[in-house]
Design a protein around this motif. Structure first.
Motif, PDB file in Angstrom:
ATOM      1  N   TRP A  41       1.110  -1.000   0.138  1.00 26.62           N
ATOM      2  CA  TRP A  41       0.119  -0.127  -0.186  1.00 26.62           C
ATOM      3  C   TRP A  41       1.064   1.255  -0.065  1.00 26.62           C
ATOM      4  CZ3 TRP A  41      -5.519   0.985   1.121  1.00 26.62           C
ATOM      5  CH2 TRP A  41      -5.945  -0.370   0.707  1.00 26.62           C
ATOM      6  N   THR A  42       0.078   1.819  -0.685  1.00 28.00           N
ATOM      7  CA  THR A  42       1.235   3.068  -0.570  1.00 28.00           C
ATOM      8  C   THR A  42       1.092   4.389   0.295  1.00 28.00           C
ATOM      9  OG1 THR A  42      -0.453   4.753  -2.453  1.00 28.00           O
ATOM     10  CG2 THR A  42       1.302   3.205  -3.218  1.00 28.00           C
ATOM     11  N   LEU A  43       1.799   5.485   0.637  1.00 29.21           N
ATOM     12  CA  LEU A  43       0.446   6.908   1.669  1.00 29.21           C
ATOM     13  C   LEU A  43      -0.015   6.878   1.254  1.00 29.21           C
ATOM     14  CD1 LEU A  43       4.509   7.962   2.817  1.00 29.21           C
ATOM     15  CD2 LEU A  43       2.700   6.894   4.463  1.00 29.21           C
ATOM     16  N   GLU A  44      -0.504   7.025  -0.234  1.00 29.05           N
ATOM     17  CA  GLU A  44      -1.921   7.942  -0.468  1.00 29.05           C
ATOM     18  C   GLU A  44      -2.899   7.037  -0.027  1.00 29.05           C
ATOM     19  OE1 GLU A  44      -3.316   9.412  -4.721  1.00 29.05           O
ATOM     20  OE2 GLU A  44      -1.887   8.626  -4.441  1.00 29.05           O
ATOM     21  N   GLU A  45      -2.748   5.830  -0.530  1.00 26.39           N
ATOM     22  CA  GLU A  45      -4.200   4.331  -0.548  1.00 26.39           C
ATOM     23  C   GLU A  45      -4.218   4.612   1.060  1.00 26.39           C
ATOM     24  OE1 GLU A  45      -4.022   1.226  -3.237  1.00 26.39           O
ATOM     25  OE2 GLU A  45      -2.569   1.626  -2.508  1.00 26.39           O
ATOM     26  N   ASP A  46      -3.453   4.879   2.170  1.00 22.86           N
ATOM     27  CA  ASP A  46      -3.520   4.576   3.368  1.00 22.86           C
ATOM     28  C   ASP A  46      -4.676   5.686   4.028  1.00 22.86           C
ATOM     29  OD1 ASP A  46      -2.052   2.598   3.519  1.00 22.86           O
ATOM     30  OD2 ASP A  46       0.015   2.702   4.697  1.00 22.86           O
ATOM     31  N   SER A  47      -4.236   7.092   3.271  1.00 20.53           N
ATOM     32  CA  SER A  47      -4.568   8.106   3.981  1.00 20.53           C
ATOM     33  C   SER A  47      -5.811   8.366   3.546  1.00 20.53           C
ATOM     34  CB  SER A  47      -3.784   9.254   2.553  1.00 20.53           C
ATOM     35  OG  SER A  47      -4.536  10.734   4.029  1.00 20.53           O
ATOM     36  N   LEU A  48      -6.353   7.934   2.382  1.00 19.36           N
ATOM     37  CA  LEU A  48      -7.747   7.512   1.675  1.00 19.36           C
ATOM     38  C   LEU A  48      -8.641   6.929   2.450  1.00 19.36           C
ATOM     39  CD1 LEU A  48      -7.700   7.378  -1.768  1.00 19.36           C
ATOM     40  CD2 LEU A  48      -8.619   8.904  -0.907  1.00 19.36           C
ATOM     41  N   LEU A  49      -7.565   5.651   3.493  1.00 19.17           N
ATOM     42  CA  LEU A  49      -8.358   4.723   3.539  1.00 19.17           C
ATOM     43  C   LEU A  49      -8.844   4.894   5.798  1.00 19.17           C
ATOM     44  CD1 LEU A  49      -9.736   1.343   3.799  1.00 19.17           C
ATOM     45  CD2 LEU A  49      -8.007   0.426   3.928  1.00 19.17           C
ATOM     46  N   ILE A  50      -7.443   5.686   5.906  1.00 14.59           N
ATOM     47  CA  ILE A  50      -7.603   6.350   6.693  1.00 14.59           C
ATOM     48  C   ILE A  50      -9.185   7.308   7.424  1.00 14.59           C
ATOM     49  CG2 ILE A  50      -7.156   7.803   8.913  1.00 14.59           C
ATOM     50  CD1 ILE A  50      -4.125   5.826   7.914  1.00 14.59           C
ATOM     51  N   GLY A  57     -17.109   5.354   9.924  1.00 15.61           N
ATOM     52  CA  GLY A  57     -16.734   3.672  10.364  1.00 15.61           C
ATOM     53  C   GLY A  57     -16.239   2.524   8.906  1.00 15.61           C
ATOM     54  N   GLU A  58     -15.681   1.526   9.629  1.00 15.82           N
ATOM     55  CA  GLU A  58     -15.388   0.396   8.512  1.00 15.82           C
ATOM     56  C   GLU A  58     -16.270  -0.542   8.616  1.00 15.82           C
ATOM     57  OE1 GLU A  58     -12.857  -0.150  12.812  1.00 15.82           O
ATOM     58  OE2 GLU A  58     -13.038  -2.656  12.020  1.00 15.82           O
ATOM     59  N   GLY A  59     -16.726  -1.549   8.231  1.00 15.66           N
ATOM     60  CA  GLY A  59     -17.641  -1.924   7.468  1.00 15.66           C
ATOM     61  C   GLY A  59     -17.728  -2.096   6.692  1.00 15.66           C
ATOM     62  N   ARG A  60     -18.388  -3.415   6.113  1.00 10.70           N
ATOM     63  CA  ARG A  60     -19.656  -3.517   4.323  1.00 10.70           C
ATOM     64  C   ARG A  60     -17.795  -2.993   3.449  1.00 10.70           C
ATOM     65  NH1 ARG A  60     -24.282   0.531   4.569  1.00 10.70           N
ATOM     66  NH2 ARG A  60     -23.311   1.947   5.884  1.00 10.70           N
ATOM     67  N   TRP A  61     -16.628  -3.645   3.484  1.00 12.60           N
ATOM     68  CA  TRP A  61     -15.455  -3.207   3.007  1.00 12.60           C
ATOM     69  C   TRP A  61     -15.707  -2.931   1.646  1.00 12.60           C
ATOM     70  CZ3 TRP A  61     -11.982  -1.811   6.267  1.00 12.60           C
ATOM     71  CH2 TRP A  61     -12.487  -2.062   7.323  1.00 12.60           C
ATOM     72  N   ASN A  62     -16.144  -3.891   0.715  1.00 10.30           N
ATOM     73  CA  ASN A  62     -16.342  -3.279  -1.067  1.00 10.30           C
ATOM     74  C   ASN A  62     -16.823  -2.220  -1.100  1.00 10.30           C
ATOM     75  OD1 ASN A  62     -15.349  -6.081  -1.740  1.00 10.30           O
ATOM     76  ND2 ASN A  62     -17.012  -7.373  -1.811  1.00 10.30           N
ATOM     77  N   MET A  63     -18.411  -2.043  -0.499  1.00 12.40           N
ATOM     78  CA  MET A  63     -18.629  -0.864  -0.803  1.00 12.40           C
ATOM     79  C   MET A  63     -17.820   0.381  -0.365  1.00 12.40           C
ATOM     80  SD  MET A  63     -21.438   1.491   0.767  1.00 12.40           S
ATOM     81  CE  MET A  63     -20.606   1.818   2.096  1.00 12.40           C
ATOM     82  N   LEU A  64     -16.692   0.032   1.001  1.00 13.30           N
ATOM     83  CA  LEU A  64     -16.061   1.057   1.285  1.00 13.30           C
ATOM     84  C   LEU A  64     -14.935   1.634   0.313  1.00 13.30           C
ATOM     85  CD1 LEU A  64     -14.486   0.965   4.988  1.00 13.30           C
ATOM     86  CD2 LEU A  64     -13.107   1.292   3.008  1.00 13.30           C
ATOM     87  N   ALA A  65     -14.221  -0.110   0.480  1.00 14.74           N
ATOM     88  CA  ALA A  65     -13.096   0.536  -1.199  1.00 14.74           C
ATOM     89  C   ALA A  65     -13.447   1.291  -2.156  1.00 14.74           C
ATOM     90  CB  ALA A  65     -13.317  -1.340  -1.181  1.00 14.74           C
ATOM     91  N   LYS A  66     -14.831   0.908  -2.633  1.00 11.13           N
ATOM     92  CA  LYS A  66     -14.808   2.019  -3.967  1.00 11.13           C
ATOM     93  C   LYS A  66     -15.867   3.372  -3.234  1.00 11.13           C
ATOM     94  CE  LYS A  66     -17.399  -1.884  -6.453  1.00 11.13           C
ATOM     95  NZ  LYS A  66     -18.159  -2.815  -5.534  1.00 11.13           N
ATOM     96  N   ALA A  68     -14.456   4.605  -1.103  1.00  6.76           N
ATOM     97  CA  ALA A  68     -13.318   6.323  -0.995  1.00  6.76           C
ATOM     98  C   ALA A  68     -12.427   6.187  -1.894  1.00  6.76           C
ATOM     99  CB  ALA A  68     -12.496   4.967   0.620  1.00  6.76           C
ATOM    100  N   GLY A  69     -12.860   5.354  -2.700  1.00  4.88           N
ATOM    101  CA  GLY A  69     -11.825   5.865  -4.231  1.00  4.88           C
ATOM    102  C   GLY A  69     -10.560   4.783  -4.445  1.00  4.88           C
ATOM    103  N   LEU A  70     -10.659   3.447  -3.826  1.00  7.16           N
ATOM    104  CA  LEU A  70      -9.633   2.719  -3.653  1.00  7.16           C
ATOM    105  C   LEU A  70      -9.650   1.979  -4.293  1.00  7.16           C
ATOM    106  CD1 LEU A  70      -9.316   2.836  -0.209  1.00  7.16           C
ATOM    107  CD2 LEU A  70      -7.510   3.304  -1.706  1.00  7.16           C
ATOM    108  N   LYS A  71      -8.453   1.478  -5.038  1.00  3.29           N
ATOM    109  CA  LYS A  71      -8.592   0.277  -7.118  1.00  3.29           C
ATOM    110  C   LYS A  71      -7.703  -0.640  -5.591  1.00  3.29           C
ATOM    111  CE  LYS A  71      -8.649   3.604 -10.134  1.00  3.29           C
ATOM    112  NZ  LYS A  71      -7.678   4.268 -11.362  1.00  3.29           N
ATOM    113  N   ARG A  72      -8.606  -1.385  -4.637  1.00  5.62           N
ATOM    114  CA  ARG A  72      -8.257  -2.411  -4.424  1.00  5.62           C
ATOM    115  C   ARG A  72      -9.498  -3.129  -4.129  1.00  5.62           C
ATOM    116  NH1 ARG A  72      -2.309  -3.067  -2.471  1.00  5.62           N
ATOM    117  NH2 ARG A  72      -2.016  -0.781  -2.333  1.00  5.62           N
ATOM    118  N   THR A  73      -9.318  -4.636  -3.716  1.00  5.86           N
ATOM    119  CA  THR A  73     -10.160  -5.398  -2.828  1.00  5.86           C
ATOM    120  C   THR A  73     -11.008  -5.091  -1.946  1.00  5.86           C
ATOM    121  OG1 THR A  73      -9.404  -6.843  -1.886  1.00  5.86           O
ATOM    122  CG2 THR A  73      -9.786  -7.299  -4.362  1.00  5.86           C
ATOM    123  N   GLY A  74     -12.062  -5.495  -1.213  1.00 13.19           N
ATOM    124  CA  GLY A  74     -12.747  -4.905   0.123  1.00 13.19           C
ATOM    125  C   GLY A  74     -11.291  -6.278   1.367  1.00 13.19           C
ATOM    126  N   LYS A  75     -11.642  -6.818   0.541  1.00 15.38           N
ATOM    127  CA  LYS A  75     -10.703  -7.699   1.717  1.00 15.38           C
ATOM    128  C   LYS A  75      -9.375  -6.986   1.895  1.00 15.38           C
ATOM    129  CE  LYS A  75     -10.723 -12.104   1.229  1.00 15.38           C
ATOM    130  NZ  LYS A  75     -11.075 -13.735   0.250  1.00 15.38           N
TER     131      LYS A  75
END
Length: 321
Positions: A41-50, A57-66, A68-75
DNA sequence: AATGCTATCAACCGCAGCTAA
DNA sequence: TTTAGCTGCGGTTGATAGCAT
């Protein structure tokens, strides 16, 4: 945004990620547009997630990933958050207390890493799993013991745990400590396995029926019992009131009782093979320094320790823990 | 200094269980 | 009841740092 592109070409970029390591990612235009990112993970991705979790809040990770603008899986987002970014995560080496607890809980639950982690605040299942695989299982391999086997459990209980206790004692005492240590069980003095240092801090795992043991440093016969009968196997050469760590250890073990049985005539005295540096901390590796040649000791195949030791019938009583 | 080996740990993968439609 | 999606868990892999030769 704190992302440090060291170099950048049309297809390869070097990124200094949050762990301070350089991550090289090779991407294509198609990757960038359509595919999910993988790898560090890059700092930018970490920052987006944080920031996203701080807001929503956390949870519903797949939706969260989308969202938050992260090109990552929810997992992937979940894992990154739970194992690295979550604020209460404790970093750094596991303390002897934590190691002891892991050994205890693993003996009880096996590879239930998540369950074990619940009892170590700030530690993740991944971290505990890595600890087990890289430290504990490695030692088992080196000793030709199948991890999880009875002999392995014996080794953990009779060698590793006492030394962790010893380490805890030493950590609790700032006074200079000699490198001299010994593990002693003398036939004439009852069945005990004792970890002792020259400053009279001594920890003994006793067979409950024979509670006395000799303080190796003083030569005095000592018999200290806990009020709680279940703690009879734990005895200390120092009076309890003068040994805070002993109390802590007693508390820790109050619900995790097991007996350590080894055969009579078992005597090991190593004078310098595992001093403080050895206690930092690799108890099983220190076993390799012992002279087991006097025993029926097999270095390969099934056997590795005194036969009677392995034949004990009351080892590692899971139910009692 | 270069190379190889080992240890560590972050991250991924596959699977199982759960839940909602 | 079935099925699809989500979540969590445990096993495994890969990158890299550090050490040895």
């Amino acid at each position: 945004m704190n992302m440090y592109h060291v170099t950048h070409t049309s297809s390869i970029s070097l990124i200094l990620n949050t762990t301070g390591t350089l991550a090289m990612s090779k991407t294509t235009k198609k990757d960038e547009e359509n595919e999910l990112r993988r790898g560090p993970w890059t700092l930018e991705e970490d920052s987006l997630l944080i920031h996203y979790i701080a807001r929503h809040g956390e949870g519903r990770w797949n939706m969260l990933a989308k969202s938050a603008g992260l090109k990552r899986t929810g997992k992937s987002c979940r894992l990154r958050w739970l194992n690295y970014l979550k604020p209460d995560i404790k970093r750094g080496n596991l303390t002897p207390q934590e190691q002891l607890l892991i050994l205890e809980l693993h003996s009880k639950w096996g590879n239930r890493w998540s369950k074990i982690a619940q009892h170590l605040p700030g530690r993740t299942d991944n971290e505990i799993k890595n600890y087990w695989r890289t430290r504990v299982q490695k030692q088992a391999r080196q000793l030709n013991i199948e991890s999880g086997s009875k002999r392995f459990i014996d080794a953990v209980k009779c060698f590793w745990m006492p030394r962790l206790l010893q380490k805890m004692e030493q950590n609790n005492n700032s006074s200079p400590i000699s490198d001299h240590s010994s593990i002693t069980n003398m036939n004439n003095f009852g069945n005990s396995i004792e970890a002792s240092t020259s400053n009279s801090i001594s920890t003994s795992f006793n067979v409950p029926s024979q509670r006395g043991f000799i303080d190796a440093s003083s030569g005095n016969h000592v018999s200290t019992s806990f009020n709680n009968p279940s703690l009879d196997f734990l005895q200390f050469s120092q009076p309890l009131e003068t040994s805070e760590t002993s109390k802590n250890v007693a508390n820790m073990f109050e619900n995790n009782v097991h007996n350590c049985q080894i055969q009579d005539n078992f005597y090991i005295d190593d004078t310098n093979s595992y001093g403080l540096e050895g206690l930092s901390f690799d108890p099983l590796s220190s076993m390799e320094n012992y002279d087991f040649s006097q025993f029926d000791f097999q270095t390969s195949g099934n056997g590795w320790m005194v036969d009677n030791m392995a034949n004990s019938s009351n080892l590692w009583n899971m139910d009692a823990m």
